[in-house]
Scaffold this active site. Structure first.
Site, PDB file in Angstrom:
ATOM      1  N   LYS A  29       0.567  -8.133  -0.056  1.00 56.01           N
ATOM      2  CA  LYS A  29      -0.958  -8.155  -0.149  1.00 56.01           C
ATOM      3  C   LYS A  29      -1.280  -7.931  -1.744  1.00 56.01           C
ATOM      4  O   LYS A  29      -1.818  -8.326  -2.500  1.00 56.01           O
ATOM      5  CB  LYS A  29      -2.313  -7.498   0.882  1.00 56.01           C
ATOM      6  N   ASN A  30      -1.433  -7.041  -2.047  1.00 57.93           N
ATOM      7  CA  ASN A  30      -0.683  -5.954  -3.170  1.00 57.93           C
ATOM      8  C   ASN A  30      -0.595  -6.904  -4.606  1.00 57.93           C
ATOM      9  O   ASN A  30      -0.842  -6.125  -5.308  1.00 57.93           O
ATOM     10  CB  ASN A  30      -0.852  -4.672  -3.028  1.00 57.93           C
ATOM     11  N   CYS A 124     -16.462   2.427  -1.633  1.00 57.51           N
ATOM     12  CA  CYS A 124     -15.836   2.152  -0.736  1.00 57.51           C
ATOM     13  C   CYS A 124     -16.233   2.973   0.018  1.00 57.51           C
ATOM     14  O   CYS A 124     -15.918   3.914  -0.346  1.00 57.51           O
ATOM     15  CB  CYS A 124     -15.235   0.932  -0.995  1.00 57.51           C
ATOM     16  N   ARG A 129     -14.274   5.183  -6.241  1.00 52.29           N
ATOM     17  CA  ARG A 129     -13.257   4.437  -7.466  1.00 52.29           C
ATOM     18  C   ARG A 129     -13.960   3.816  -8.514  1.00 52.29           C
ATOM     19  O   ARG A 129     -14.250   2.039  -8.423  1.00 52.29           O
ATOM     20  CB  ARG A 129     -12.998   2.571  -5.980  1.00 52.29           C
ATOM     21  N   ASP A 132     -13.471   2.904 -14.782  1.00 49.37           N
ATOM     22  CA  ASP A 132     -13.535   2.943 -16.519  1.00 49.37           C
ATOM     23  C   ASP A 132     -12.596   2.601 -17.322  1.00 49.37           C
ATOM     24  O   ASP A 132     -11.735   2.542 -18.490  1.00 49.37           O
ATOM     25  CB  ASP A 132     -13.494   4.812 -16.485  1.00 49.37           C
ATOM     26  N   ASP A 312      -1.863   4.553   0.682  1.00 45.54           N
ATOM     27  CA  ASP A 312      -1.754   3.609   1.590  1.00 45.54           C
ATOM     28  C   ASP A 312      -0.815   3.500   2.950  1.00 45.54           C
ATOM     29  O   ASP A 312      -1.233   3.114   4.122  1.00 45.54           O
ATOM     30  CB  ASP A 312      -1.160   2.439   1.229  1.00 45.54           C
ATOM     31  N   ARG A 404      -8.228  -7.639   6.943  1.00 41.06           N
ATOM     32  CA  ARG A 404      -7.953  -8.150   5.629  1.00 41.06           C
ATOM     33  C   ARG A 404      -7.040  -7.541   5.142  1.00 41.06           C
ATOM     34  O   ARG A 404      -6.584  -8.406   3.878  1.00 41.06           O
ATOM     35  CB  ARG A 404      -9.306  -7.050   5.079  1.00 41.06           C
TER      36      ARG A 404
HETATM   37  C1  UD1 Z   1      -4.826  -0.252  -5.669  1.00 35.49           C
HETATM   38  C2  UD1 Z   1      -4.198  -0.726  -4.309  1.00 35.49           C
HETATM   39  C3  UD1 Z   1      -4.821  -0.225  -2.902  1.00 35.49           C
HETATM   40  C4  UD1 Z   1      -4.166   2.307  -3.217  1.00 35.49           C
HETATM   41  C5  UD1 Z   1      -3.792   2.458  -4.376  1.00 35.49           C
HETATM   42  C6  UD1 Z   1      -3.219   2.722  -4.984  1.00 35.49           C
HETATM   43  C7  UD1 Z   1      -4.516  -3.258  -4.417  1.00 35.49           C
HETATM   44  C8  UD1 Z   1      -5.020  -4.536  -4.344  1.00 35.49           C
HETATM   45  N1  UD1 Z   1      -5.062  -1.559  -3.888  1.00 35.49           N
HETATM   46  O1  UD1 Z   1      -6.153   0.214  -5.766  1.00 35.49           O
HETATM   47  O2  UD1 Z   1      -4.365  -0.732  -1.301  1.00 35.49           O
HETATM   48  O3  UD1 Z   1      -4.450   2.793  -2.187  1.00 35.49           O
HETATM   49  O4  UD1 Z   1      -3.989   1.329  -5.622  1.00 35.49           O
HETATM   50  O5  UD1 Z   1      -2.010   3.723  -4.684  1.00 35.49           O
HETATM   51  O6  UD1 Z   1      -3.368  -3.565  -4.985  1.00 35.49           O
HETATM   52  N2  UD1 Z   1      -9.479   5.619 -10.785  1.00 35.49           N
HETATM   53  C9  UD1 Z   1     -10.350   5.634 -11.944  1.00 35.49           C
HETATM   54  N3  UD1 Z   1     -10.556   4.857 -12.656  1.00 35.49           N
HETATM   55  C10 UD1 Z   1     -10.497   3.455 -12.941  1.00 35.49           C
HETATM   56  C11 UD1 Z   1      -9.471   2.655 -11.738  1.00 35.49           C
HETATM   57  C12 UD1 Z   1      -9.143   3.987 -11.324  1.00 35.49           C
HETATM   58  O7  UD1 Z   1     -10.847   6.763 -12.310  1.00 35.49           O
HETATM   59  O8  UD1 Z   1     -10.219   2.805 -13.689  1.00 35.49           O
HETATM   60  C13 UD1 Z   1      -8.898   6.160  -9.553  1.00 35.49           C
HETATM   61  C14 UD1 Z   1      -9.242   5.723  -8.688  1.00 35.49           C
HETATM   62  O9  UD1 Z   1     -11.000   6.338  -7.995  1.00 35.49           O
HETATM   63  C15 UD1 Z   1      -8.451   6.623  -7.495  1.00 35.49           C
HETATM   64  C16 UD1 Z   1      -7.302   6.259  -8.603  1.00 35.49           C
HETATM   65  O10 UD1 Z   1      -7.768   5.920  -9.471  1.00 35.49           O
HETATM   66  O11 UD1 Z   1      -9.136   7.508  -7.140  1.00 35.49           O
HETATM   67  C17 UD1 Z   1      -6.273   4.961  -7.944  1.00 35.49           C
HETATM   68  O12 UD1 Z   1      -6.820   3.948  -8.210  1.00 35.49           O
HETATM   69  P1  UD1 Z   1      -6.190   2.225  -8.103  1.00 35.49           P
HETATM   70  O13 UD1 Z   1      -4.301   3.479  -8.711  1.00 35.49           O
HETATM   71  O14 UD1 Z   1      -6.214   2.056 -10.029  1.00 35.49           O
HETATM   72  O15 UD1 Z   1      -6.038   2.074  -6.615  1.00 35.49           O
HETATM   73  P2  UD1 Z   1      -6.889  -0.355  -6.683  1.00 35.49           P
HETATM   74  O16 UD1 Z   1      -5.789  -0.274  -7.970  1.00 35.49           O
HETATM   75  O17 UD1 Z   1      -8.172   0.468  -6.135  1.00 35.49           O
END
Ligand code: UD1
Length: 422
Positions: A29-30, A124, A129, A132, A312, A404
């Site tokens: 999925k990811n 969520c 999440r 930035d 995950d 999902r």
């Molecule tokens: C992706 C995966 C999700 C997985 C996660 C962590 C997909 C669709 N989803 O989510 O299944 O659990 O990686 O392995 O691929 N963060 C910030 N600022 C940002 C972006 C992220 O502070 O701009 C923080 C988030 O709040 C969180 C951490 O970074 O605490 C990890 O987030 P991120 O790696 O971005 O996860 P996703 O891409 O949302």
């Protein structure tokens, strides 16, 4: 509305059956989500195979259509995309709120159109999440980022390659910046990039479309921008989270389960922990086999970016740790609110103490079937896993979270012998 009405979709697991046999893993999925979003970048025909048929991917297919791109499932696991002419630059609110990963379209739309208007997804169930780091990347490449009326508006007359240091190796930010960098002028370097296998898969797809990318799977990714890329045919990697969930189903029921196809390197953090617990794990080129038994012992887990233990898999692992000898300490470092399943597991008799980012799990001799509620995707898998070993019937409500991200998890477990009624 009562709890039951709100979660009318439920399944019933009859615990106590040991799972045996071989089961097929679906595509990731990811990896599928950003790869479909990347098809926005260039005109062309794309055939993407090994696409899991699940709700989040269908949401991304709907997103592509909403942007004016032809996208259809042709076979259960193949999506054909025909991108001709400029896609629209506004992403619909209902699709972004239905699935946070819809935000993956921001980078490709910005790179293709020079402007993108995408609703902010909001928080969520598992944490706040923020985005930035995505914005930091877009800004470094010359884009303006304005937030108004719940939308983020990105504008850049032209995107220019830049050096972007991610304060945290965010998966989504790495992917968005990688996709935008493909059409930027000059070189983009992502430092402290996330190294998840799904990012490598996205990168390999983009390279096949004609992009020039180095350093995939490392913490420094270099992208040489170009004026256009082209469509291609591509097969997505197996889903390491589904693979892991099915392996834990084998271990927790003291069964013998083989999951194929699997890329063992992608599941290495889980394999190591299963072995530490004393489970028998056999690894082949394209499969992983696990045998569980009643002598498995506790282990400590700390979730981390890849190649650390994946967040995950934390919930599913917690269910397993509830059923082994000794006390395990779990530390969740990625998301701040990812222990909702723990309270439901406690309703089934699990012994868990929550302390901020820690969960202290003491193994018990038995769990007992109960009515439980799914709060998020992986929590759903954890509750079903617990139901497989609980005494009596476990009624699991809130299946909309599960579908999902899993392609027929109940069916796959039934194939291995589980007694589940959907
Ligand atoms: C992706 C995966 C999700 C997985 C996660 C962590 C997909 C669709 N989803 O989510 O299944 O659990 O990686 O392995 O691929 N963060 C910030 N600022 C940002 C972006 C992220 O502070 O701009 C923080 C988030 O709040 C969180 C951490 O970074 O605490 C990890 O987030 P991120 O790696 O971005 O996860 P996703 O891409 O949302």
């Amino acid at each position: 509305m009562s709890h039951r009405d709100a979660n009318a979709h439920r399944l019933v697991v009859e615990g106590g059956v040991s799972l045996h046999g071989e089961v097929r893993a679906s595509g990731s999925k990811n990896a599928g989500l950003p790869i479909l979003a990347a098809c926005i970048l260039a005109d062309g025909d794309y055939t993407i195979s090994n696409v899991p048929n699940l709700a989040d991917i269908r949401t991304m297919v709907r997103m592509l259509k909403a942007l004016g791109i032809r996208a259809e499932y042709h076979e259960p696991n193949m999506v054909k995309i025909c991108n001709k002419g400029n896609p629209k630059h506004i992403a619909p609110y209902e699709l972004v709120t239905a699935m946070r990963a819809s935000f993956f379209v921001a980078g490709p739309i910005l790179a293709r159109r020079g402007l993108a208007k995408v609703p902010l997804p909001g928080g969520c169930a598992i944490g706040s999440r923020p985005l930035d780091l995505h914005f930091k990347g877009f800004k470094a490449m010359g884009a303006s980022v304005e937030i108004e009326h719940g939308f983020v508006e990105l504008r850049a007359e032209k995107l220019v390659g830049a050096r972007v240091y991610l304060d945290f190796p965010s998966v989504g930010a790495t992917e968005n910046i990688l996709m935008a960098g493909v059409l930027a002028e000059g070189e983009t370097i992502i430092e402290n990039a996330a190294q998840e296998p799904e990012i490598e898969d996205l990168g390999r797809f983009l390279i096949q479309c004609g992009a020039t990318i180095e350093g995939l799977g490392s913490s420094t990714i270099k992208i040489q921008g170009c004026s256009s890329i082209k469509g291609t045919d591509y097969a997505i990697i197996p889903d390491r989270v589904e693979v892991g969930t099915l392996l834990i189903a084998g271990a927790i029921t003291h069964g013998d389960v083989t999951v194929r196809p699997a890329v063992p390197d992608h599941s290495e953090p889980l394999i190591r922990k299963l072995k530490e617990m004393g489970a028998d794990v056999e690894v082949g080129d394209d499969y992983i086999r696990v045998k569980g038994h009643d002598k498995m012992v506790s282990v400590d887990i700390e979730t981390m970016p890849f190649p650390g233990f994946p967040t995950d898999m934390q919930a599913q692992m917690m269910s397993l740790l509830c059923m082994v000898d000794g006390t395990s300490v779990i530390k969740e470092t990625i998301f701040e609110n990812r222990y909702m399943h723990a309270n439901e597991l406690m309703r089934m008799g699990a012994k868990i103490r929550l302390d901020h980012s820690h969960a202290i799990v003491t193994g018990v001799k038995k769990l007992s079937g109960a009515e439980v509620k799914i709060t998020d995707l992986r929590a759903g898998a954890a509750l079903i896993l617990a139901g497989l070993v609980a005494e009596g019937e476990t009624q699991v409500y809130g299946l909309h979270h599960l579908v999902r991200g899993y392609e027929d998890l109940p069916g796959k477990l039934k194939h291995l012998g589980a007694k589940i009624i959907v």
